[in-house]
Design a protein around this motif. Structure first.
Motif, PDB file in Angstrom:
ATOM      1  N   VAL A 133       0.824  -1.211   0.000  1.00 46.02           N
ATOM      2  CA  VAL A 133       0.000   0.000   0.000  1.00 46.02           C
ATOM      3  C   VAL A 133       0.859   1.261   0.000  1.00 46.02           C
ATOM      4  O   VAL A 133       0.621   2.196  -0.775  1.00 46.02           O
ATOM      5  N   GLY A 134       1.859   1.289   0.869  1.00 45.16           N
ATOM      6  CA  GLY A 134       2.752   2.446   0.903  1.00 45.16           C
ATOM      7  C   GLY A 134       3.551   2.588  -0.381  1.00 45.16           C
ATOM      8  O   GLY A 134       3.793   3.694  -0.857  1.00 45.16           O
ATOM      9  N   GLY A 135       3.952   1.456  -0.947  1.00 43.52           N
ATOM     10  CA  GLY A 135       4.675   1.494  -2.217  1.00 43.52           C
ATOM     11  C   GLY A 135       3.818   2.037  -3.338  1.00 43.52           C
ATOM     12  O   GLY A 135       4.284   2.794  -4.184  1.00 43.52           O
ATOM     13  N   TYR A 136       2.542   1.668  -3.334  1.00 44.32           N
ATOM     14  CA  TYR A 136       1.629   2.192  -4.348  1.00 44.32           C
ATOM     15  C   TYR A 136       1.454   3.698  -4.193  1.00 44.32           C
ATOM     16  O   TYR A 136       1.531   4.441  -5.165  1.00 44.32           O
ATOM     17  N   ALA A 137       1.235   4.150  -2.963  1.00 46.64           N
ATOM     18  CA  ALA A 137       1.039   5.583  -2.728  1.00 46.64           C
ATOM     19  C   ALA A 137       2.304   6.370  -3.069  1.00 46.64           C
ATOM     20  O   ALA A 137       2.236   7.444  -3.687  1.00 46.64           O
ATOM     21  N   PHE A 138       3.454   5.847  -2.680  1.00 47.34           N
ATOM     22  CA  PHE A 138       4.715   6.528  -2.985  1.00 47.34           C
ATOM     23  C   PHE A 138       4.955   6.585  -4.491  1.00 47.34           C
ATOM     24  O   PHE A 138       5.319   7.632  -5.032  1.00 47.34           O
ATOM     25  N   THR A 139       4.740   5.475  -5.160  1.00 44.21           N
ATOM     26  CA  THR A 139       4.954   5.427  -6.607  1.00 44.21           C
ATOM     27  C   THR A 139       3.981   6.337  -7.342  1.00 44.21           C
ATOM     28  O   THR A 139       4.355   7.017  -8.305  1.00 44.21           O
ATOM     29  N   TYR A 140       2.741   6.378  -6.900  1.00 47.75           N
ATOM     30  CA  TYR A 140       1.739   7.255  -7.522  1.00 47.75           C
ATOM     31  C   TYR A 140       2.143   8.715  -7.383  1.00 47.75           C
ATOM     32  O   TYR A 140       2.046   9.488  -8.344  1.00 47.75           O
ATOM     33  N   SER A 141       2.630   9.096  -6.216  1.00 50.78           N
ATOM     34  CA  SER A 141       3.016  10.488  -6.018  1.00 50.78           C
ATOM     35  C   SER A 141       4.294  10.827  -6.792  1.00 50.78           C
ATOM     36  O   SER A 141       4.412  11.920  -7.344  1.00 50.78           O
ATOM     37  N   VAL A 142       5.231   9.897  -6.854  1.00 48.99           N
ATOM     38  CA  VAL A 142       6.451  10.139  -7.641  1.00 48.99           C
ATOM     39  C   VAL A 142       6.111  10.271  -9.122  1.00 48.99           C
ATOM     40  O   VAL A 142       6.625  11.144  -9.824  1.00 48.99           O
ATOM     41  N   THR A 143       5.214   9.423  -9.604  1.00 53.19           N
ATOM     42  CA  THR A 143       4.818   9.474 -11.014  1.00 53.19           C
ATOM     43  C   THR A 143       4.123  10.784 -11.338  1.00 53.19           C
ATOM     44  O   THR A 143       4.391  11.404 -12.384  1.00 53.19           O
ATOM     45  N   ALA A 144       3.255  11.249 -10.467  1.00 52.20           N
ATOM     46  CA  ALA A 144       2.569  12.530 -10.697  1.00 52.20           C
ATOM     47  C   ALA A 144       3.555  13.688 -10.695  1.00 52.20           C
ATOM     48  O   ALA A 144       3.465  14.592 -11.539  1.00 52.20           O
ATOM     49  N   ALA A 145       4.500  13.677  -9.764  1.00 55.39           N
ATOM     50  CA  ALA A 145       5.495  14.748  -9.703  1.00 55.39           C
ATOM     51  C   ALA A 145       6.411  14.719 -10.930  1.00 55.39           C
ATOM     52  O   ALA A 145       6.730  15.768 -11.508  1.00 55.39           O
ATOM     53  N   LEU A 146       6.839  13.525 -11.325  1.00 58.25           N
ATOM     54  CA  LEU A 146       7.711  13.423 -12.502  1.00 58.25           C
ATOM     55  C   LEU A 146       6.991  13.841 -13.778  1.00 58.25           C
ATOM     56  O   LEU A 146       7.589  14.479 -14.653  1.00 58.25           O
ATOM     57  N   ALA A 147       5.718  13.500 -13.886  1.00 61.59           N
ATOM     58  CA  ALA A 147       4.958  13.885 -15.078  1.00 61.59           C
ATOM     59  C   ALA A 147       4.865  15.400 -15.195  1.00 61.59           C
ATOM     60  O   ALA A 147       4.804  15.947 -16.293  1.00 61.59           O
ATOM     61  N   ARG A 148       4.864  16.093 -14.078  1.00 61.79           N
ATOM     62  CA  ARG A 148       4.801  17.550 -14.106  1.00 61.79           C
ATOM     63  C   ARG A 148       6.186  18.175 -14.307  1.00 61.79           C
ATOM     64  O   ARG A 148       6.315  19.223 -14.916  1.00 61.79           O
ATOM     65  N   LEU A 149       7.234  17.526 -13.802  1.00 65.16           N
ATOM     66  CA  LEU A 149       8.560  18.132 -13.813  1.00 65.16           C
ATOM     67  C   LEU A 149       9.419  17.784 -15.030  1.00 65.16           C
ATOM     68  O   LEU A 149      10.341  18.535 -15.354  1.00 65.16           O
TER      69      LEU A 149
END
Length: 100
Positions: A25-41
């Protein structure tokens, strides 16, 4: 069965369950947030940045799961605090715009 063996195995279940939940669960949440940040940056077109971030998410998730099992449980739980700035980077324009 030996009483000492039974006590030691019953004490390991909560820590093992916590680590499994943190990894999944934590891995999913962390990966989702990293993916969203990378998509913007990431530079380039929006679709190219989104695809690149999504492809990198497989490495991020695998690395996070391996890392959770390599560090003490408290440090793994503290890693969830990194989600907050990543979510703010990835979703800041959409948080207050009211767009669906």
């Amino acid at each position: 069965m030996n009483k000492a063996v039974t006590n030691s195995t019953t004490r390991l279940w909560p820590a093992t369950l916590a680590r499994v939940l943190l990894a999944v669960v934590g891995g999913y949440a962390f990966t989702y947030s990293v993916t969203a940040a990378l998509a913007r940056l990431l530079p380039g077109e929006r679709i190219d940045a989104a695809i690149s971030a999504t492809l990198l998410s497989f490495l991020v998730y695998t690395g996070y799961v391996l890392w959770v099992y390599a560090v003490p449980l408290r440090r793994g739980l503290l890693s969830l605090l990194a989600i907050v700035p990543l979510v703010l980077i990835g979703f800041w324009p959409h948080l207050f715009s009211g767009a669906a």
